[in-house]
Design an enzyme around this catalytic site. Structure first.
Site, PDB file in Angstrom:
ATOM      1  N   CYS A   1      59.730  86.953  36.407  1.00  0.00           N
ATOM      2  CA  CYS A   1      61.006  87.512  36.854  1.00  0.00           C
ATOM      3  C   CYS A   1      60.931  87.889  38.331  1.00  0.00           C
ATOM      4  CB  CYS A   1      61.310  88.741  36.013  1.00  0.00           C
ATOM      5  SG  CYS A   1      62.688  89.700  36.639  1.00  0.00           S
TER       6      CYS A   1
ATOM      7  N   CYS B   1      61.924  96.450  39.373  1.00  0.00           N
ATOM      8  CA  CYS B   1      62.902  96.816  38.344  1.00  0.00           C
ATOM      9  C   CYS B   1      62.398  97.876  37.363  1.00  0.00           C
ATOM     10  CB  CYS B   1      63.345  95.545  37.613  1.00  0.00           C
ATOM     11  SG  CYS B   1      64.116  95.825  36.040  1.00  0.00           S
TER      12      CYS B   1
ATOM     13  N   CYS C   1      61.366  95.669  32.311  1.00  0.00           N
ATOM     14  CA  CYS C   1      60.279  95.075  31.533  1.00  0.00           C
ATOM     15  C   CYS C   1      58.985  95.782  31.918  1.00  0.00           C
ATOM     16  CB  CYS C   1      60.146  93.586  31.838  1.00  0.00           C
ATOM     17  SG  CYS C   1      61.549  92.643  31.269  1.00  0.00           S
TER      18      CYS C   1
ATOM     19  N   CYS D   1      69.019  88.539  34.548  1.00  0.00           N
ATOM     20  CA  CYS D   1      67.905  89.142  33.824  1.00  0.00           C
ATOM     21  C   CYS D   1      67.567  88.264  32.628  1.00  0.00           C
ATOM     22  CB  CYS D   1      68.303  90.544  33.382  1.00  0.00           C
ATOM     23  SG  CYS D   1      67.184  91.247  32.184  1.00  0.00           S
TER      24      CYS D   1
ATOM     25  N   GLN E   1      71.212  98.998  17.291  1.00  0.00           N
ATOM     26  CA  GLN E   1      69.987  98.293  17.689  1.00  0.00           C
ATOM     27  C   GLN E   1      70.318  97.194  18.694  1.00  0.00           C
ATOM     28  OE1 GLN E   1      67.000  99.188  16.730  1.00  0.00           O
ATOM     29  NE2 GLN E   1      67.302 100.417  14.892  1.00  0.00           N
TER      30      GLN E   1
ATOM     31  N   TYR F   1      68.495 109.968  10.199  1.00  0.00           N
ATOM     32  CA  TYR F   1      68.686 109.417  11.547  1.00  0.00           C
ATOM     33  C   TYR F   1      69.423 108.069  11.406  1.00  0.00           C
ATOM     34  CZ  TYR F   1      64.742 112.646  12.398  1.00  0.00           C
ATOM     35  OH  TYR F   1      63.903 113.725  12.435  1.00  0.00           O
TER      36      TYR F   1
ATOM     37  N   GLU G   1      72.935 112.201  10.404  1.00  0.00           N
ATOM     38  CA  GLU G   1      72.850 111.758  11.802  1.00  0.00           C
ATOM     39  C   GLU G   1      73.466 112.843  12.682  1.00  0.00           C
ATOM     40  OE1 GLU G   1      72.118 109.007  13.971  1.00  0.00           O
ATOM     41  OE2 GLU G   1      73.230 110.229  15.434  1.00  0.00           O
TER      42      GLU G   1
ATOM     43  N   ASP H   1      64.343 106.991  10.549  1.00  0.00           N
ATOM     44  CA  ASP H   1      64.316 106.134  11.741  1.00  0.00           C
ATOM     45  C   ASP H   1      64.612 106.987  12.972  1.00  0.00           C
ATOM     46  OD1 ASP H   1      64.457 104.020  13.504  1.00  0.00           O
ATOM     47  OD2 ASP H   1      66.322 103.189  12.715  1.00  0.00           O
TER      48      ASP H   1
ATOM     49  N   CYS I   1      60.321 103.335  16.684  1.00  0.00           N
ATOM     50  CA  CYS I   1      60.356 102.524  17.911  1.00  0.00           C
ATOM     51  C   CYS I   1      59.306 103.006  18.900  1.00  0.00           C
ATOM     52  CB  CYS I   1      61.757 102.558  18.530  1.00  0.00           C
ATOM     53  SG  CYS I   1      62.333 104.220  18.873  1.00  0.00           S
TER      54      CYS I   1
HETATM   55  N1  SAH Z   1      68.907 104.018  11.850  1.00  0.00           N
HETATM   56  C1  SAH Z   1      69.862 103.729  12.893  1.00  0.00           C
HETATM   57  C2  SAH Z   1      69.694 104.599  14.130  1.00  0.00           C
HETATM   58  C3  SAH Z   1      68.315 104.734  14.685  1.00  0.00           C
HETATM   59  S1  SAH Z   1      68.208 105.415  16.303  1.00  0.00           S
HETATM   60  C4  SAH Z   1      69.820 102.249  13.250  1.00  0.00           C
HETATM   61  O1  SAH Z   1      68.926 101.528  12.839  1.00  0.00           O
HETATM   62  O2  SAH Z   1      70.725 101.811  13.965  1.00  0.00           O
HETATM   63  C5  SAH Z   1      67.928 107.095  16.026  1.00  0.00           C
HETATM   64  C6  SAH Z   1      69.180 107.867  15.662  1.00  0.00           C
HETATM   65  O3  SAH Z   1      68.794 109.240  15.477  1.00  0.00           O
HETATM   66  C7  SAH Z   1      70.281 107.878  16.730  1.00  0.00           C
HETATM   67  O4  SAH Z   1      71.494 107.478  16.141  1.00  0.00           O
HETATM   68  C8  SAH Z   1      70.347 109.354  17.171  1.00  0.00           C
HETATM   69  O5  SAH Z   1      71.674 109.776  17.495  1.00  0.00           O
HETATM   70  C9  SAH Z   1      69.842 110.072  15.948  1.00  0.00           C
HETATM   71  N2  SAH Z   1      69.247 111.402  16.139  1.00  0.00           N
HETATM   72  C10 SAH Z   1      68.546 111.868  17.206  1.00  0.00           C
HETATM   73  N3  SAH Z   1      68.107 113.111  16.967  1.00  0.00           N
HETATM   74  C11 SAH Z   1      68.516 113.451  15.717  1.00  0.00           C
HETATM   75  C12 SAH Z   1      68.363 114.605  14.903  1.00  0.00           C
HETATM   76  N4  SAH Z   1      67.685 115.662  15.328  1.00  0.00           N
HETATM   77  N5  SAH Z   1      68.915 114.601  13.667  1.00  0.00           N
HETATM   78  C13 SAH Z   1      69.599 113.519  13.218  1.00  0.00           C
HETATM   79  N6  SAH Z   1      69.784 112.402  13.952  1.00  0.00           N
HETATM   80  C14 SAH Z   1      69.252 112.363  15.173  1.00  0.00           C
END
Ligand code: SAH
Length: 388
Positions: free
Chosen positions: A3, A9, A12, A87, A211, A240, A261, A309, A336
């Site tokens: 790149c 940047c 990456c 990009c 995502q 989450y 969430e 998540d 992640c």
């Molecule tokens: N499972 C979903 C989102 C994952 S990202 C997917 O796959 O798309 C993580 C998520 O956690 C985000 O939406 C964020 O807003 C949320 N989040 C962050 N802190 C949090 C908390 N303390 N309690 C609940 N959700 C939370």
């Protein structure tokens, strides 16, 4: 050199973007093994067949440089804007829209916001493209809602890009590194886009998490749901949950689904999405996941399976302690950030959970990030998992 911007940047990661894709995958798999290999079996990483232009969300910041408007990203750790034309990992249609917005801003004589003086109007643009439906959302981020000739600007942009299905004006007055402000006006269309993932329709509004790599997301969710081994009888918590993607995908395979969430916009999307998909066994709550689970544990309500998540910072101690008290049979932890995953898995492994397996997956080729999905079994319910 992969790149032309890689020295400046920071989007990456040099350690990865200089390597052939196969070597990047090996390096990520090794990283995950180094971090959690002592806790569980790490399976081979799942890579992409075509690891370029995978990002469905593209952000650019505007700046003025030598009299002309440039659009790009902040140089890592600074306020200096690097002009990015092309990009390799971002969606190409979105990149073209950004280039045209920059040219339109020039011809409409829109003032560009200056970070140092706090003067000017146009700050950022965020584009999201739903790969499955082709719908495109443009979010213009400005210091004020008084955007001169806004109707003509929108018309000109739509003429250049008829694929745009909605345009939102977001007001961000603050001196902040956060891209989006709280207030928004819809300039065109519905104010959200709809994508299809794992056979279900999902509404995504500007401030909700979604995502960035839909090809790998389907594989990730597929693996997460497979590991959960649902039979149709379980009560499931999607913690989450964002706009409800994991839980709603699993909803046909369980008795009932609860999602929690923090972001209220995402929860609204999740509720809308459950109706749109005709899912009758789901409920969603806008709350901190830790507080929510703590309450469930106090009420002695135990979801049998928990998908979690969390964001890059990992889970909170409150959530983990409540997880231990609630004692679900299985936990599927989607992460992640393998470093916070390692921290949280280590803690849970000393609190009665066995980490049965972990599957790394490359959501972010050419960057140093890696996704991992892992299966945990509560030792109070031994022998109930066919993955053991
Ligand atoms: N499972 C979903 C989102 C994952 S990202 C997917 O796959 O798309 C993580 C998520 O956690 C985000 O939406 C964020 O807003 C949320 N989040 C962050 N802190 C949090 C908390 N303390 N309690 C609940 N959700 C939370």
């Amino acid at each position: 050199m992969f790149c032309p911007y890689e020295n400046s940047c920071g989007g990456c990661t040099r350690d990865y973007s200089d390597l052939p894709y196969e070597a990047q995958l090996q390096k990520k798999e090794q990283l995950v093994r180094d971090l959690i290999g002592h806790l569980t079996t790490v399976q081979p990483i799942t890579g992409m067949e075509q690891p370029l232009h995978y990002r469905n969300k593209v952000h650019a910041v505007f700046a003025r440089k030598k009299g002309r408007i440039i659009s790009g990203i902040y140089q890592e750790g600074t306020h200096k804007v690097v002009d990015v034309e092309d990009c390799h990992i971002e969606d190409e249609i979105s990149s073209r829209i950004i280039a045209d917005i920059r040219d339109l801003a020039e011809s409409f004589k829109i003032r560009i916001f200056d970070e140092d003086s706090g003067q000017g109007l146009l700050r950022h643009v965020l584009i999201r493209r739903a790969f499955a439906t082709g719908e495109v959302m443009v979010v213009l981020v400005a210091a004020s809602f008084s955007f001169p000739s806004v109707n003509n600007f929108v018309k000109a942009l739509r003429t250049l890009h008829p694929e745009i299905t909605t345009i939102v004006l977001n007001q961000n007055r603050k001196k902040t590194s956060m891209v989006l402000g709280d207030q928004e006006r819809v300039l065109y269309g519905k104010g959200y886009i709809t994508d299809i993932l794992c056979g279900k329709k999902f509404r995504i509004s500007s401030k909700s998490f979604y995502q960035v790599n839909p090809v790998q997301t389907e594989r990730l969710y597929g693996k997460a749901i497979e590991l959960a081994g649902l039979t149709g009888e379980e009560t499931v918590l999607d913690a989450y949950c964002g706009i409800g993607t994991i839980g709603l995908t699993a909803s046909e395979k369980c008795k009932s689904l609860t999602g929690v969430e923090l972001n209220p916009d995402a929860v609204k999307d999740a509720i809308f999405n459950s109706r749109e998909n005709g899912v009758a066994n789901a409920r969603f709550y806008a709350e901190d996941a830790g507080e929510f689970l703590e309450r469930l544990s106090r009420q002695e309500q135990t979801p049998e399976v928990i998908f979690m998540d969390p964001p890059r910072s990992g889970s909170s101690r409150k959530f983990l302690d409540s997880l231990v008290r609630t004692a679900p049979k299985k936990v599927v932890y989607i992460s992640c950030n393998p470093e916070t995953l390692a921290r949280d898995l280590d803690y849970l492994s000393h609190q009665g959970f066995r980490i049965l397996e972990a599957w790394p997956l490359d959501m972010f080729p050419y960057t140093g990030h890696v996704e991992v999905v892992s299966l945990l079994r509560n030792e109070q319910h031994p022998g109930e998992n066919n993955h053991a």
